[in-house]
Design an enzyme around this catalytic site. Structure first.
Site, short mmCIF file in Angstrom:
data_model
loop_
_atom_site.label_atom_id
_atom_site.label_comp_id
_atom_site.label_asym_id
_atom_site.label_seq_id
_atom_site.Cartn_x
_atom_site.Cartn_y
_atom_site.Cartn_z
N ASP A 67 0.84 -1.20 0.00
CA ASP A 67 0.00 0.00 0.00
C ASP A 67 0.87 1.25 0.00
O ASP A 67 0.63 2.21 -0.76
CB ASP A 67 -0.92 -0.03 1.22
CG ASP A 67 -1.75 1.24 1.34
OD1 ASP A 67 -2.50 1.54 0.41
OD2 ASP A 67 -1.64 1.93 2.38
N GLU A 102 -2.09 -5.15 -3.65
CA GLU A 102 -1.12 -4.45 -2.79
C GLU A 102 -0.09 -5.42 -2.23
O GLU A 102 1.10 -5.08 -2.12
CB GLU A 102 -1.86 -3.72 -1.67
CG GLU A 102 -2.70 -2.56 -2.16
CD GLU A 102 -3.53 -1.90 -1.08
OE1 GLU A 102 -3.98 -0.77 -1.29
OE2 GLU A 102 -3.74 -2.52 0.00
#
Length: 232
Positions: free
Chosen positions: A53, A125
């Protein structure tokens, strides 16, 4: 995950991993660990997701900063939100057929609704995090640019970067001369899987409610509901 699936994944990603276990870990959902109890699979992908992320946000920020030198901070932030939101990155996961490789519990595997979008977005992610750890930042950047940021121009031209919350603020200030505010009304679920309910207030009036896996997502949902209700 067997060697054939790992090889197929590496072909899709165009990355040959030094540590194959890191690639596998990126595809292990928490539910699989709880159900499978395999001594060889002890880590799910949430830590990789946490890392990925941050890498995804940095790569996207650098990309937009360089590509649009005359755009102000506010627009660049909106562009970034449109590119890295759950819908955008889960769509890329689907295009890359990540769902065929996910290791999940039988219950999670049956879900084809919104929960699957979250899982696919988190998976994307986690893959970014795995590539960054195994191959370095530049390899992660190339993967993100090739598969996600290639869509930037079309997303921005389409106006999809105008998120519901920003548009709600524009319209409310223009039409009603009031600035919307958001308040968390309720939280439910364990820390790793919380659901937030957020209220949208215009003045003292609660006009809409939205739920989501984060406060930001719940705010967007509440804003979109009110925009739709008013025909804005």
């Amino acid at each position: 995950m067997d060697k054939e699936k790992i090889a197929a994944l590496e072909k899709i990603l165009d990355v040959v991993f030094k540590d194959k276990n890191k690639l596998v870990e990126a595809f292990v959902h928490r539910s699989y660990i709880n159900e499978d109890k395999s001594p060889t699979l002890t880590h799910h992908n949430e830590r990789l997701e946490f890392l990925g992320d941050a890498v995804l946000e940095l790569v996207t920020t650098e990309f937009l900063y360089a590509k649009y030198p005359n755009k102000p901070e506010g627009e660049l932030t909106a562009f970034r939100s449109a590119l890295v939101n759950t819908d955008a990155i889960s769509a890329v996961s689907s295009e890359l057929h990540f769902g065929d490789f996910l290791l999940m519990s039988k219950g999670e595997a049956k879900d084809t609704g919104k929960a699957r979008h979250y899982i696919l977005a988190n998976n994307f992610e986690a893959v970014v995090g795995a590539i960054h750890l195994d191959q370095g930042y530049e390899a992660a950047r190339r993967f993100i640019e090739k598969n996600l940021l290639i869509k930037a121009e079309n997303i921005i031209k389409s106006g999809a970067w105008k998120d519901a919350k920003s548009l709600m603020q524009e319209k409310a200030q223009e039409v009603l001369k009031v600035t919307p505010r958001y308040e968390v009304l309720h939280e439910a679920g364990p820390d790793h899987d919380k659901i937030f309910t957020v209220g949208l207030f215009l003045g003292q009036e609660l006009v809409s409610e939205g739920t989501g896996k984060s406060k930001q997502e719940a705010e967007q949902t509440a804003a979109k509901k009110e925009l739709d209700r008013r025909g804005w």
